[in-house]
Design an enzyme around this catalytic site. Structure first.
Site: not given
Length: 255
Positions: A94, A155, A182-183, A204-205
């Site tokens: 990635k 994040g 992301a986001g 992830n977050t």
């Protein structure tokens, strides 16, 4: 769904950073049903330290997608990718080349250059990019077979800031696997991405920082599946006016 010739059934990819403990990470991975987890090389070192974490990742049975998180130059990203291939034994990478410290927006010029170098060395590149069509074309020309447009800054949990751009990417690249990266903050964000026709979601977050990571991982998995089913079912278009769902024809007439 195929990435570089590898069949993948789960459309949810999961990051492995920021979890309260390795045990909670393992629970979240299992609850998500994911087949691919991302890991930063910074969690491991070439001298073998960090073997415990690496062992816990292997125990998940998931395919590892190393990333170049934190790299701000082409040289940093390329060097990190080479180390990751040696350590993790996979050509998958990635690719992140960060251009702005506050938004973590990709440096798309460096990204294309690094993608070209790595593709030439046999890497199978998953580029973290913006939702720009021209950049997408350049990345494909550089050898990428997958595109990973952002939904919002990493994040941030803001959801999809520009769904129209993602919709345009789906129309412009109908045969290219698209992964929103992301986001994503809530299951509804993941469902929306899939309803737009994205092939998968990487997050992830939203899971790692949830009060119940395993519960959120399960919710995200179900949202991804629901969104995909909705997209495949060809949903109705939005209308400016109300349209009665009950037929008027045959209604009783009252004097």
């Amino acid at each position: 769904m195929h990435f570089y010739g590898t069949e993948i059934k789960s459309r949810l990819l999961l990051g492995t950073a920021q979890y309260p403990s390795p045990a909670i990470l393992a629970e979240a991975v299992q609850a998500s049903g994911t087949e691919i987890i991302t890991v930063s090389l910074r969690r491991e070192t070439a001298d073998g330290s960090g073997a415990g974490f690496w062992g816990s990742l292997q125990d998940t049975g998931c395919r590892i997608l190393p990333n170049t998180a934190g790299c701000h130059t082409v040289q940093e990203a390329v060097t990190t990718a080479r180390m990751a291939r040696e350590l993790f034994g996979t050509p998958w990478i990635k690719l992140e080349v960060i251009g702005h410290s506050d938004t973590l927006q990709p440096d798309v010029f460096g990204l294309v250059e690094a993608a070209r170098i790595l593709s030439g060395e046999g890497f199978q590149v998953f580029p973290y990019t913006t939702d720009d069509l021209v950049v997408g074309e350049k990345l494909l020309d550089a050898g990428c077979e997958v595109l990973m447009p952002w939904g919002a800054p990493i994040g941030s949990g803001q959801g999809l800031r520009n769904p129209d751009a993602l919709r345009a990417m789906r129309a412009h690249f109908p045969e290219v696997p698209l992964i929103v990266d992301a986001g994503i903050g809530r299951p509804s964000d993941a469902a929306q991405a899939m309803e737009l026709g994205m092939d998968a979601v990487l997050l992830n977050t939203a899971v790692a920082k949830a009060g119940d990571p395993a519960g959120m991982a399960r919710a995200m998995a179900q949202a991804v599946e629901a969104g995909r089913l909705g997209y495949k079912a060809d949903p109705m278009e939005r209308r400016d006016m109300a349209v009665p769902s009950t037929p008027v024809l045959g209604m009783a007439e009252f004097a």
